[in-house]
Motif scaffolding. Structure first.
Motif, PDB file in Angstrom:
ATOM      1  N   TYR A  51      -2.866   3.832   8.579  1.00 15.36           N
ATOM      2  CA  TYR A  51      -3.356   4.879   7.581  1.00 15.36           C
ATOM      3  C   TYR A  51      -4.846   4.673   7.426  1.00 15.36           C
ATOM      4  O   TYR A  51      -5.481   5.305   6.370  1.00 15.36           O
ATOM      5  CB  TYR A  51      -2.555   4.672   6.205  1.00 15.36           C
ATOM      6  CG  TYR A  51      -2.144   3.162   5.843  1.00 15.36           C
ATOM      7  CD1 TYR A  51      -3.299   2.296   5.362  1.00 15.36           C
ATOM      8  CD2 TYR A  51      -1.029   2.622   5.785  1.00 15.36           C
ATOM      9  CE1 TYR A  51      -3.057   0.910   4.876  1.00 15.36           C
ATOM     10  CE2 TYR A  51      -0.694   1.186   5.363  1.00 15.36           C
ATOM     11  CZ  TYR A  51      -1.884   0.381   4.915  1.00 15.36           C
ATOM     12  OH  TYR A  51      -1.341  -0.748   4.284  1.00 15.36           O
TER      13      TYR A  51
ATOM     14  N   LEU B   6      -7.917 -14.184   5.924  1.00 18.52           N
ATOM     15  CA  LEU B   6      -7.866 -14.553   4.297  1.00 18.52           C
ATOM     16  C   LEU B   6      -7.459 -13.250   3.610  1.00 18.52           C
ATOM     17  O   LEU B   6      -6.830 -13.271   3.015  1.00 18.52           O
ATOM     18  CB  LEU B   6      -9.069 -15.082   3.840  1.00 18.52           C
ATOM     19  CG  LEU B   6      -9.473 -16.606   3.896  1.00 18.52           C
ATOM     20  CD1 LEU B   6     -11.049 -16.937   3.758  1.00 18.52           C
ATOM     21  CD2 LEU B   6      -8.491 -17.432   2.977  1.00 18.52           C
TER      22      LEU B   6
ATOM     23  N   GLY C 292      -0.640 -20.544   8.219  1.00 12.72           N
ATOM     24  CA  GLY C 292      -1.136 -19.264   7.731  1.00 12.72           C
ATOM     25  C   GLY C 292      -0.329 -18.017   7.897  1.00 12.72           C
ATOM     26  O   GLY C 292      -0.596 -16.906   7.434  1.00 12.72           O
TER      27      GLY C 292
ATOM     28  N   THR D  35       0.779  -1.142   0.095  1.00 11.95           N
ATOM     29  CA  THR D  35       0.026   0.052  -0.115  1.00 11.95           C
ATOM     30  C   THR D  35       0.756   1.429   0.113  1.00 11.95           C
ATOM     31  O   THR D  35       0.591   2.239  -1.032  1.00 11.95           O
ATOM     32  CB  THR D  35      -0.970  -0.023   0.933  1.00 11.95           C
ATOM     33  OG1 THR D  35      -1.676  -1.320   1.060  1.00 11.95           O
ATOM     34  CG2 THR D  35      -1.947   0.983   0.871  1.00 11.95           C
TER      35      THR D  35
ATOM     36  N   MET E 176      -4.832  -9.813  -0.148  1.00 15.81           N
ATOM     37  CA  MET E 176      -5.274 -11.318   0.309  1.00 15.81           C
ATOM     38  C   MET E 176      -3.891 -12.205   0.007  1.00 15.81           C
ATOM     39  O   MET E 176      -3.188 -12.240  -0.907  1.00 15.81           O
ATOM     40  CB  MET E 176      -6.192 -11.673  -0.872  1.00 15.81           C
ATOM     41  CG  MET E 176      -6.810 -13.113  -0.864  1.00 15.81           C
ATOM     42  SD  MET E 176      -7.627 -13.409  -2.231  1.00 15.81           S
ATOM     43  CE  MET E 176      -9.084 -14.338  -1.346  1.00 15.81           C
TER      44      MET E 176
ATOM     45  N   PHE F  48       5.552 -14.452   1.694  1.00 15.90           N
ATOM     46  CA  PHE F  48       4.256 -14.686   1.258  1.00 15.90           C
ATOM     47  C   PHE F  48       3.925 -13.928   0.019  1.00 15.90           C
ATOM     48  O   PHE F  48       4.809 -13.008  -0.362  1.00 15.90           O
ATOM     49  CB  PHE F  48       3.271 -14.671   2.556  1.00 15.90           C
ATOM     50  CG  PHE F  48       3.131 -13.142   2.903  1.00 15.90           C
ATOM     51  CD1 PHE F  48       4.044 -12.751   3.758  1.00 15.90           C
ATOM     52  CD2 PHE F  48       2.203 -12.056   2.386  1.00 15.90           C
ATOM     53  CE1 PHE F  48       3.989 -11.586   4.307  1.00 15.90           C
ATOM     54  CE2 PHE F  48       2.018 -10.948   2.944  1.00 15.90           C
ATOM     55  CZ  PHE F  48       3.123 -10.363   3.682  1.00 15.90           C
TER      56      PHE F  48
ATOM     57  N   TYR G 294      -8.387   4.272   3.014  1.00 14.50           N
ATOM     58  CA  TYR G 294      -7.224   4.982   3.601  1.00 14.50           C
ATOM     59  C   TYR G 294      -7.073   6.185   2.631  1.00 14.50           C
ATOM     60  O   TYR G 294      -6.379   6.337   1.744  1.00 14.50           O
ATOM     61  CB  TYR G 294      -5.837   4.208   3.481  1.00 14.50           C
ATOM     62  CG  TYR G 294      -5.594   3.588   2.089  1.00 14.50           C
ATOM     63  CD1 TYR G 294      -6.136   2.411   1.702  1.00 14.50           C
ATOM     64  CD2 TYR G 294      -4.778   4.032   0.905  1.00 14.50           C
ATOM     65  CE1 TYR G 294      -5.990   1.603   0.428  1.00 14.50           C
ATOM     66  CE2 TYR G 294      -4.565   3.479  -0.069  1.00 14.50           C
ATOM     67  CZ  TYR G 294      -5.060   2.666  -0.451  1.00 14.50           C
ATOM     68  OH  TYR G 294      -4.811   1.787  -1.529  1.00 14.50           O
TER      69      TYR G 294
HETATM   70  P1  HAM Z   1      -2.561  -7.108   6.121  1.00  9.73           P
HETATM   71  O1  HAM Z   1      -3.727  -7.511   6.803  1.00  9.73           O
HETATM   72  O2  HAM Z   1      -1.081  -7.091   6.634  1.00  9.73           O
HETATM   73  O3  HAM Z   1      -2.860  -5.880   5.042  1.00  9.73           O
HETATM   74  O4  HAM Z   1      -2.265  -8.339   5.044  1.00  9.73           O
HETATM   75  C1  HAM Z   1      -3.398  -8.816   4.209  1.00  9.73           C
HETATM   76  C2  HAM Z   1      -3.498 -10.348   3.973  1.00  9.73           C
HETATM   77  O5  HAM Z   1      -2.014 -10.635   3.658  1.00  9.73           O
HETATM   78  C3  HAM Z   1      -3.727 -10.949   5.416  1.00  9.73           C
HETATM   79  O6  HAM Z   1      -4.978 -11.161   5.618  1.00  9.73           O
HETATM   80  C4  HAM Z   1      -2.937 -12.463   4.973  1.00  9.73           C
HETATM   81  O7  HAM Z   1      -3.903 -13.217   3.875  1.00  9.73           O
HETATM   82  C5  HAM Z   1      -1.787 -12.010   4.015  1.00  9.73           C
HETATM   83  N1  HAM Z   1      -0.497 -11.940   4.922  1.00  9.73           N
HETATM   84  C6  HAM Z   1      -0.357 -10.872   5.719  1.00  9.73           C
HETATM   85  N2  HAM Z   1       0.867 -11.288   6.396  1.00  9.73           N
HETATM   86  C7  HAM Z   1       1.321 -12.368   6.233  1.00  9.73           C
HETATM   87  C8  HAM Z   1       2.334 -13.525   6.606  1.00  9.73           C
HETATM   88  N3  HAM Z   1       3.258 -12.998   7.221  1.00  9.73           N
HETATM   89  N4  HAM Z   1       2.282 -14.777   6.001  1.00  9.73           N
HETATM   90  C9  HAM Z   1       1.096 -15.041   5.368  1.00  9.73           C
HETATM   91  N5  HAM Z   1       0.311 -14.245   4.924  1.00  9.73           N
HETATM   92  C10 HAM Z   1       0.182 -13.032   5.225  1.00  9.73           C
HETATM   93  C11 HAM Z   1      -1.946  -5.259   4.255  1.00  9.73           C
HETATM   94  O8  HAM Z   1      -0.949  -5.937   4.118  1.00  9.73           O
HETATM   95  C12 HAM Z   1      -2.581  -3.897   3.582  1.00  9.73           C
HETATM   96  N6  HAM Z   1      -1.441  -3.253   3.009  1.00  9.73           N
HETATM   97  C13 HAM Z   1      -3.633  -4.408   2.587  1.00  9.73           C
HETATM   98  C14 HAM Z   1      -4.331  -3.292   1.920  1.00  9.73           C
HETATM   99  C15 HAM Z   1      -4.274  -3.160   0.492  1.00  9.73           C
HETATM  100  N7  HAM Z   1      -5.176  -2.281   2.290  1.00  9.73           N
HETATM  101  C16 HAM Z   1      -5.621  -1.592   1.585  1.00  9.73           C
HETATM  102  N8  HAM Z   1      -5.088  -2.213   0.446  1.00  9.73           N
END
Ligand code: HAM
Length: 430
Positions: A272, A291, A118, A83, A316, A123, A297
């Motif tokens: 944000y 998921l 998960g 982001t 995702m 990832f 934002y």
């Molecule tokens: P986030 O909740 O940190 O959001 O990550 C979104 C998704 O990425 C999580 O629900 C999970 O499926 C996957 N994820 C995050 N960290 C890991 C990890 N260590 N291992 C495996 N899967 C992972 C964001 O990253 C925001 N930037 C999303 C966003 C886009 N908001 C607005 N636009």
């Protein structure tokens, strides 16, 4: 000591068979995004560390960033999310990019986390973002896209649940506290489902430091869509309550209401977010990580010193998605149809004619792999061709060469026939 064959902790090797699954998963994502009019983009794997210091989550920057100093003494980070990069890219071409801007991207990210079900250190994440409008219809669009994605994998609301809230609710109820305290309280709220009620009470009391705060948080957590709508204006701006109900109503009207749950306990770790926040959860309790997660934002692009552009989107992850697909038995029985041909080599001096045949077939669009070692043991060759996912096995021996034919064995039907050279491409489906 011999070198380990294991990949770095929390990262994965993708062997060709696993690649088939991954390509299928990402292929579905790209297809659904394109159907909604989203264009694909990509960005660098590394960014200046400052980008995340200023614009990501405190937890990520202080505990999860992979960071290093490059040979030019610059502080660099491997991207933990997309982001801030997206906001940077949009801010850089703010006047040229047509709005509403609908973009998607699939890429890899790294976070120094404790690997578990998960959760990994490397990832992949699909990012879907809509920049320009600040309407609830834009919020609803990204949510509908996310739900359609799940439907495209064959899932239905009996498999998943979307929890949503508005970041401003949390802010309204915790307005007496400073940023540090809000973060500490938010972290406890975020953990609520994962710890015992007594533990939650204890941690909440410590984070708030007073009974009034605890009471406020409990009031926040007890909110429902109905009670939010009835809150007095001095407790919550009626615009926020109105937006929450319009968003949910719109989704219900469009047939996306099943599995949609208002949950004031959704926190989202990033600073944000300014409005809607949401997360999707697997109903299988084994898969208790989100998921996907996202939200609105509206001030991130503006932090680059130019104009503000409202934005909403989600990320995702592939790890939780794969767990979801496998747990619910949604993986396609067969990934990637057997395709192309494998040409056997009967004797070393036929290497030239075999290479020529392969070249001819490739020019008409057929995937061709050639044997490089001569053998007359066809059984092994058939097995190999089949293992490699080829549809046809071709034999070009001296006799076939003289007669202007190629022996074709269809590995699917088992049929075998001699096909004249000029008809070969058509027989192989080229
Ligand atoms: P986030 O909740 O940190 O959001 O990550 C979104 C998704 O990425 C999580 O629900 C999970 O499926 C996957 N994820 C995050 N960290 C890991 C990890 N260590 N291992 C495996 N899967 C992972 C964001 O990253 C925001 N930037 C999303 C966003 C886009 N908001 C607005 N636009």
């Amino acid at each position: 000591m011999s070198l380990s064959t294991k990949p770095y902790i929390g990262s994965r090797d993708f062997y060709p068979d696993q690649m088939k699954f991954r390509n299928w998963m990402f292929g579905v994502q790209a297809e659904v995004c394109r159907r909604y009019g989203y264009s694909e983009y990509a960005a660098p794997l590394i960014e200046p560390l400052d980008l995340y210091r200023a614009k990501s989550s405190e937890e990520i920057v202080s505990e999860q960033l992979y960071r290093f100093t490059d040979r030019g003494e610059r502080e660099i980070a491997i991207r933990p999310e997309l982001t801030p990069t997206l906001a940077r890219m949009v801010a850089a071409r703010i006047n040229e990019l047509p709005r509403p801007l609908r973009w998607f991207s699939v890429g890899n990210f790294m976070r120094y986390e404790r690997p578990g079900r998960g959760r990994l250190r490397e990832f992949f994440q699909l990012n879907v973002d809509l920049l320009g409008p600040d309407d609830f219809t834009a919020d609803a669009e990204v949510l509908m896209l996310a739900i359609d994605l799940m439907r495209a994998y064959g899932a239905s609301p009996e498999h998943f649940e979307v929890r949503y809230s508005d970041r401003r609710l949390l802010e309204a109820y915790l307005s007496d506290y400073d940023t540090e305290k809000i973060r500490a309280i938010s972290r406890v709220i975020d953990k609520r489902a994962k710890i015992k009620p007594a533990e939650f009470e204890e941690q909440l009391a410590t984070a708030c430091g007073d009974d009034a705060g605890v009471a406020k948080v409990k009031k926040l957590l007890a909110l429902t869509t109905e009670s939010v709508a009835e809150l007095p204006a001095d407790e919550l701006d009626p615009e926020i309550a109105g937006r929450i109900s319009k968003f949910a109503e719109f989704l219900r009207e469009q047939g996306y209401g099943d599995g949609l749950v208002f949950d004031p306990g959704i926190v989202r770790g990033f600073d944000y977010y300014t409005g809607l926040i949401f997360e999707m959860y697997d109903r299988d309790p084994e898969n208790n990580r989100a998921l996907f997660g996202g939200g609105r934002y509206n001030r991130l692009v503006g932090m680059f010193g130019k104009q503000e552009i409202p934005a909403v989107g989600f990320g995702m992850g592939d790890v939780t998605l794969e767990n979801f697909i496998v747990s619910h038995g949604l993986a396609p029985a067969e990934l990637g149809e057997a395709r192309g041909a494998y040409i056997a080599l009967m004797s070393a001096d036929l290497a030239g004619p075999v290479a020529k045949l392969a070249r001819e077939l490739r020019t008409v669009g057929i995937d061709v792999e050639v044997a490089l070692e001569a053998t007359k043991k066809f059984g092994k060759q058939f097995e190999l061709a089949e293992k490699k996912g080829r549809r046809f096995m071709l034999i070009l021996g001296e006799t076939e060469l003289e007669n202007g034919v190629v022996r074709v064995k269809d590995l699917k039907s088992g049929e075998q026939q001699d096909v004249p050279r000029q008809d070969l491409a058509a027989a192989l489906g080229g």
